[in-house]
Design an enzyme around this catalytic site. Structure first.
Site, PDB file in Angstrom:
ATOM      1  N   LEU A 121       0.835  -1.213   0.000  1.00  0.00           N
ATOM      2  CA  LEU A 121       0.000   0.000   0.000  1.00  0.00           C
ATOM      3  C   LEU A 121       0.864   1.256   0.000  1.00  0.00           C
ATOM      4  CD1 LEU A 121      -3.143   0.407   0.005  1.00  0.00           C
ATOM      5  CD2 LEU A 121      -2.856   1.142   2.364  1.00  0.00           C
ATOM      6  N   GLY A 122       1.714   1.377  -1.012  1.00  0.00           N
ATOM      7  CA  GLY A 122       2.466   2.612  -1.187  1.00  0.00           C
ATOM      8  C   GLY A 122       1.590   3.621  -1.905  1.00  0.00           C
ATOM      9  N   SER A 159       1.322  -5.218   3.688  1.00  0.00           N
ATOM     10  CA  SER A 159       2.459  -4.351   3.435  1.00  0.00           C
ATOM     11  C   SER A 159       3.560  -4.820   4.360  1.00  0.00           C
ATOM     12  CB  SER A 159       2.044  -2.908   3.776  1.00  0.00           C
ATOM     13  OG  SER A 159       2.609  -2.001   2.884  1.00  0.00           O
ATOM     14  N   GLY A 194       2.981  -4.524 -10.932  1.00  0.00           N
ATOM     15  CA  GLY A 194       4.235  -4.345 -10.220  1.00  0.00           C
ATOM     16  C   GLY A 194       5.407  -4.825 -11.057  1.00  0.00           C
ATOM     17  N   ARG A 195       5.819  -6.077 -10.784  1.00  0.00           N
ATOM     18  CA  ARG A 195       6.888  -6.687 -11.562  1.00  0.00           C
ATOM     19  C   ARG A 195       6.487  -8.138 -11.826  1.00  0.00           C
ATOM     20  NH1 ARG A 195       8.201  -2.528 -12.854  1.00  0.00           N
ATOM     21  NH2 ARG A 195      10.129  -1.369 -12.567  1.00  0.00           N
ATOM     22  N   GLU A 223       9.903 -10.593 -19.879  1.00  0.00           N
ATOM     23  CA  GLU A 223       9.471  -9.652 -20.913  1.00  0.00           C
ATOM     24  C   GLU A 223      10.524  -9.508 -21.998  1.00  0.00           C
ATOM     25  OE1 GLU A 223       7.390  -7.091 -17.400  1.00  0.00           O
ATOM     26  OE2 GLU A 223       8.425  -5.977 -18.983  1.00  0.00           O
ATOM     27  N   HIS A 249       3.612  -4.088 -20.527  1.00  0.00           N
ATOM     28  CA  HIS A 249       4.323  -3.217 -19.590  1.00  0.00           C
ATOM     29  C   HIS A 249       4.077  -1.744 -19.926  1.00  0.00           C
ATOM     30  CE1 HIS A 249       7.979  -3.140 -16.669  1.00  0.00           C
ATOM     31  NE2 HIS A 249       7.136  -2.160 -16.417  1.00  0.00           N
TER      32      HIS A 249
END
Lengths: 332, 338
Positions: free
Chosen positions: B175-176, B197, B254-255, B284, B302
């Protein structure tokens, strides 16, 4: 096979009949919701007779009809239903009902406005995001194996800061506006009348709204006044970067002119769930990456369909108990 | 809607150029052009760019970059400890992407090198994209669009009903700023929010779960908004997906390596989760081929940050950080190095 005839002979003569010419999707998917102790369904579509003959033979005492876009209630149909007092649709839209004729004959009309507002608003905003951020186009790009070959996809356009013109600020338009605000959009609107309690700037014509907007979202019903309201002039005012989203009714937009504008790059893109002649979609749109095409179903969820069926049944039961209708359409 | 850059033809002299502060630019050739606005930067800095030279980067840096104080890392070009070792005078790394996992932050910290991040320039666009992916998965927007384009509308009526958005329990992983913006939007769509988090955030009104598994158990949708670290690698694994359940949806902005992609494919193939919206992948630009045939999956290349506006803001931020550095003013977006 006239099995409906046999069934109605054996059924209790007490239960009044509700005519259904063609089943609305709600009925097809949730038929069990339409079982009631107050009425039975007279299913015209199950008969092999031509419709007018069926109605003449079997619908003479029918007081209520459940209709849909696929089975419009025209003056001709009404003429064949001498006892008709109520027209019910499971949709928010009532453009498939001859309201003038109903009004003239004192026939009440109920619709399902309200039950589709939230799901419709989610869908409209979803389509706007899709067009601005090229979600579906990029998905196609990936699935066609182009990412490793051609590299990154093109840049889209940010939602925040966009001026979004909402055409029609009823329940649906208000639900759209609320969601747009969470993305940092500025909401503007046009409606038949200005709404004083609303914080968004009002524009008295769609043309003025378009001229001052980056995107337009169609949230109004289809009437004689709104037919082809979005035409070439309005689209040119919206401009080259402009995006239009329509999940209301296809005929609110002059489709031929919109297609020309899209093909010529005179507007930036479109998200469309409805078309003038469904299920036909103008061929030219298939080649465009800045258009998202949806087969008139992006609004629908099981929850809204269940709510619609409950509203239909509620209206019918009220009608047959001489109680006030739940969602009557007020004539203007 | 394309991205057009008007070149600025500068009439500065060679002397003027040499007086400008030197900035080393590191970018891999495959990085898209929108991340690097060369002419914009050249107005303020003398760019030292290994790609301008036929020399291999390693020897180029040894020969030309020993005195460089500032490095602009374009997009997710790797800045390894090996690279850093060739830059003994380096004091600043300016990142130009949302994530920082391609930069050896530990080594920067050890050397006392400051790193600036992309701050909030991408935050809203990423959050918007996450919501767009979620609506698309739930309401099958891209899949239906494909059907219409294949001229299947008349044949396939009626289509399956979509899933309602409101009422969903959305679990935000991380939760940034991005996670908070996603939450803010989904609240207005009638969703309820919970999160996990590294640490609980007392000022936040949403329920906290200390593990992703617990969050998944109590969620209908998981949205991955955290950075990739050793701890978060494959944080979405078989156990978490089982906890999420058959009706669950995963959105990853995210990633790629946050998810065990092989397991995800299996779960999707077996109908053990409802669907997924993915912007990032483990390898990717290669995407697991099995996903291409799935209608309950939305695949993005992306592109969650890809708007004209965010890149314009990025260029300003990059120039702003560099100018602040060279005038000894406070940096605009210094990153916390842990």
């Amino acid at each position: 096979m006239e099995n409906h005839q046999e069934r109605s002979d054996h059924r209790s003569q007490d239960l009044p009949q509700v005519l259904v010419i063609k089943p609305p999707p709600v009925l097809t998917l949730f038929e069990d919701k339409f079982i009631s102790s107050k009425f039975q369904l007279l299913k015209a579509w199950e008969s092999t007779l031509p419709l007018d003959q069926f109605l003449t033979n079997y619908a003479g005492s029918v007081r209520a009809v459940l209709c849909s876009g696929a089975s419009p209630i025209t003056a001709d149909i009404i003429r064949l239903l001498p006892s008709l007092q109520l027209v019910i649709t499971a949709s928010a839209g009532v453009n498939h009902i001859d309201l003038t004729e109903c009004r003239r004959l004192g026939i009440a009309v109920t619709n399902a406005a309200g039950v589709f507002s939230d799901d419709g608003a989610d869908a409209a905003v979803g389509l706007l995001i899709d067009v601005l951020r090229k979600v579906s186009a990029a998905d196609r790009y990936v699935r066609n194996g182009l990412w490793p070959v051609k590299g990154d996809y093109a840049l889209g356009s940010k939602l925040g800061g966009k001026r979004v013109g909402v055409v029609g600020l009823g329940g649906f338009g208000s639900a759209v506006a609320k969601r747009l605000e969470a993305f940092g959009c500025t909401v503007l609107y046009n409606s038949r009348t200005q709404k004083p309690s609303v914080p968004y700037p009002f524009y008295s014509t769609v043309l003025e709204l378009a001229a001052d907007s980056d995107s337009l979202i169609i949230c109004c019903g289809l009437t004689a006044e709104t037919r082809h309201m979005i035409n070439r002039e309005v689209l040119l005012a919206l401009g080259k970067q402009g995006v239009i989203v329509n999940i209301a009714r296809g005929a609110i937009i002059n489709e031929k002119e919109m297609v020309e504008c899209l093909v010529r790059g005179e507007i930036g893109g479109a998200g469309l769930d409805v078309f003038e002649n469904e299920p036909n979609v103008p061929e030219e749109l298939f080649g465009l990456d800045n258009v998202v095409l949806s087969p008139h179903r992006v609004v629908f969820t099981p929850e809204s369909f269940v709510a619609a069926s409950e509203l239909v049944v509620g209206n019918l039961e009220a009608f047959f108990s001489n109680k006030p209708l739940l969602s009557p359409v007020i004539y203007e | 809607m394309g991205y057009h850059q008007k070149p600025q033809y500068l009439s500065k002299t060679l002397e003027q150029d040499l007086l400008l502060p030197r900035v080393l630019v590191l970018r891999s050739p495959s990085v898209p052009s929108f991340f690097f606005s060369k002419s914009h930067l050249q107005a303020h800095f003398h760019l030292v760019d290994p790609l301008d030279s036929p020399e291999p980067t390693h020897s180029f840096l040894s020969r030309h970059a020993a005195s460089v104080l500032a490095l602009l890392c374009v997009a997710s070009t790797r800045v390894s400890s090996e690279t850093l070792s060739l830059l003994p005078s380096l004091k600043l790394v300016v990142a130009s992407s949302a994530g920082l996992d391609h930069i050896d932050l530990g080594e920067c910290r050890r050397r006392g090198i400051t790193v600036t991040s992309a701050g909030q320039v991408f935050t809203e666009d990423v959050a918007d994209f996450a919501v767009g992916l979620l609506i698309d998965v739930l309401r099958r927007v891209s899949a239906s669009d494909g059907c219409v384009r294949a001229r299947l509308w008349a044949e396939k009526r009626p289509f399956p009903l979509g899933v309602k958005l409101g009422g969903n329990r959305v679990g935000i992983v991380g939760l940034g700023r991005i996670g908070s913006e996603v939450a803010k939007r989904l609240i207005d769509f009638g969703c309820s929010i919970a999160y996990c988090s590294r640490k609980e955030k007392p000022s936040v009104p949403y329920p906290y779960y200390s593990t992703v598994s617990e969050l998944a158990t109590n969620s209908d949708v998981l949205i991955l908004c955290c950075s990739l670290t050793k701890e978060t690698h494959h944080i979405i694994n078989k156990g978490v997906m089982e906890a999420l359940g058959k009706e669950g949806v995963i959105i990853n902005i995210g990633r790629g390596a946050l998810i065990d992609e092989k397991e995800l494919v299996k779960f999707l193939q077996q109908g053990q989760i409802l669907g997924a919206g993915l912007d990032v992948y483990e390898n990717e630009p290669h995407v697991s081929q099995e996903l291409f045939a799935m209608e309950n999956v939305v695949l993005a290349p992306h592109a969650a940050v890809y708007t004209l506006e965010s890149f314009a803001a990025l260029q300003e931020l990059v120039v702003g950080n560099l100018k602040a550095f060279f005038s000894n003013k406070p940096l605009l977006t210094p990153a916390q190095l842990e």
